[in-house]
Design an enzyme around this catalytic site. Structure first.
Site, PDB file in Angstrom:
ATOM      1  N   HIS A 274       1.331  -0.899   0.300  1.00 43.68           N
ATOM      2  CA  HIS A 274       0.129   0.116   0.031  1.00 43.68           C
ATOM      3  C   HIS A 274       0.865   1.108  -0.206  1.00 43.68           C
ATOM      4  O   HIS A 274       2.313   0.940   0.514  1.00 43.68           O
ATOM      5  CB  HIS A 274      -1.020   0.094   1.324  1.00 43.68           C
TER       6      HIS A 274
ATOM      7  N   ASP B   8      -8.121  -4.902   0.003  1.00 41.06           N
ATOM      8  CA  ASP B   8      -8.251  -6.756  -0.903  1.00 41.06           C
ATOM      9  C   ASP B   8      -8.288  -7.913  -0.920  1.00 41.06           C
ATOM     10  O   ASP B   8      -9.245  -8.969  -1.177  1.00 41.06           O
ATOM     11  CB  ASP B   8      -7.327  -6.142  -2.955  1.00 41.06           C
TER      12      ASP B   8
END
Ligand code: COA
Length: 371
Positions: A257, A308
């Site tokens: 991320h 996700d």
């Protein structure tokens, strides 16, 4: 050629704040705030529509405000038949997120809403129908409409699967939608703000947001993560799979991320939902598989799982087809996009950055036959 006052920023705008916002904030230490509330507060207590109202309006709704918000969404949920026909025309090769994007864009031409609020609510409401039908309708299957009386999340889940989910499954699905709703200046929300800054309408902004969401580095990661999990199949294969992927220089979808470096708080919450779903169904293979990959990724690369990675197996456990995962993300994120749209136009300045030109500037034109 460098202009005076020209400020060079890192690639991908990493670490650069390009606007003030009061909507949400994610931080490197794994915190995420929605309009002042830590995400754990919201995920544990709030409903989907309550959270959507909070994200859009800045404070939690009173009972009356919530009821009128829900009624406003409900009365706008019918998608015009011209849009459904157009979706059908796209044919069974069409990628579901392309279908949603095309439909959202076309809606701008046929929607009868006139006010800005009405147009935004229309998009917010219709997006769940588009998500649930974007795979079915182009394949010639029957439209699945919302079931009267259900809330946003239950209605979407029902359209997606038509199966009777347990109370816990419905609760977990709503939590995942809430966690997908907003995430400060991610790629698609930034895209929405760029389009809003030109004073284009919300349909144009939403279509642009959907375009940015398609790629596997952003929204498409949930589908890619699920395909990977299905390929690995068993927790005992996790190590071997990662070894080969690293050797081939491949990125592991659902990991990493730009902001969160220690952990993604949304992934942590979803991991617990997945654990519980596994426990209740007496089949915890997916949970153990995810856990094995997550541990190995952290040990070897110090890269954490993102939302996700854990949202995808929850959707899978609920019986949702993989190509629908990114459209589901969109059905929730549309509320965040509209909050960004509004914040952008409230104090608008056209987003038009500069670039550093590295080419030449002394060339002379040579006619085509003489080059
Ligand atoms: N698998 C393997 N390595 C990864 C990785 C992943 N999922 N994510 C990051 N890395 C590695 C990169 O290869 C890079 O290594 P290097 O410095 O040796 O070249 C380093 O970590 C930094 O990654 P980078 O892609 O430059 O970071 P970023 O902030 O630009 O990217 C993402 C963030 C999300 C785009 C990136 O982590 C990624 O592609 N993840 C997979 C897609 C995904 O899950 N997206 C959903 C995000 S919510």
């Amino acid at each position: 050629m460098t202009d005076p006052g020209h400020l060079k920023v890192p690639k991908g705008l990493a670490g650069i704040s390009i606007t003030d916002t009061r909507i949400s904030k994610s931080a490197a230490d794994g915190t995420l705030i929605y309009r002042g509330y830590p995400i754990s507060e919201i995920a544990a207590n709030a409903g989907f529509e309550e959270t959507a109202y909070l994200i859009l309006h800045g404070s939690l709704p009173s009972r009356n405000q919530l009821e009128s918000f829900i009624a406003g969404l409900r009365e706008r949920r019918n998608v015009p038949s011209t849009i459904i026909e157009m979706m059908r025309e796209l044919g069974d090769e069409a990628h579901p997120i392309d279908v949603v994007r095309t439909a959202a864009s076309a809606l701008g031409s046929v929607d009868e809403e006139v006010s800005l609020v009405g147009r935004q609510m229309s998009l917010e409401s219709k997006m769940s129908f588009l998500a649930a039908n974007c795979h079915r309708v182009p394949r010639g299957e029957r439209v699945r409409g919302p079931r009267g009386g259900l809330g946003f999340s239950d209605s979407l889940l029902h359209m997606l699967t038509r199966r009777e989910a347990s109370d816990y499954e419905r609760w977990a699905f709503e939590r995942v939608l809430i966690l997908y709703m907003e995430h400060d200046l991610n790629a698609s929300s930034f895209t929405v703000r760029v389009v809003a800054s030109t004073l284009a309408d919300p349909y144009a902004a939403a279509s642009a947001g959907l375009a940015a969401l398609k790629g596997p580095l952003h929204g498409g990661a949930n589908e890619a993560a699920m395909e990977m999990l299905l390929k690995v199949g068993d927790p005992s294969k996790a190590s071997e799979f990662l070894e080969k992927a690293f050797k081939d220089g491949k990125k592991i979808m659902g990991f990493g991320h730009r902001i969160y470096k220690e952990f993604d708080p949304r992934a942590r919450l979803c991991k617990e939902y997945l654990r519980e779903i596994g426990k209740r169904s007496s089949d915890d293979t997916l949970f153990r598989l995810c856990d094995a990959i997550e541990r190995e990724m952290w040990e070897r690369k110090k890269i954490a799982a993102n939302l996700d990675f854990y949202a995808a197996p929850i959707f899978y456990s609920l019986g949702i087809e993989v190509p629908l995962y990114t459209p589901i993300f969109a059905a929730s994120r549309i509320f965040g996009w509209m909050a960004h749209y509004n914040e952008q136009i409230e104090e608008n300045k056209l987003i038009r950055p500069d670039s550093t030109y590295l080419g030449r500037s002394d060339l002379k034109y040579v006619p085509i036959g003489k080059r």
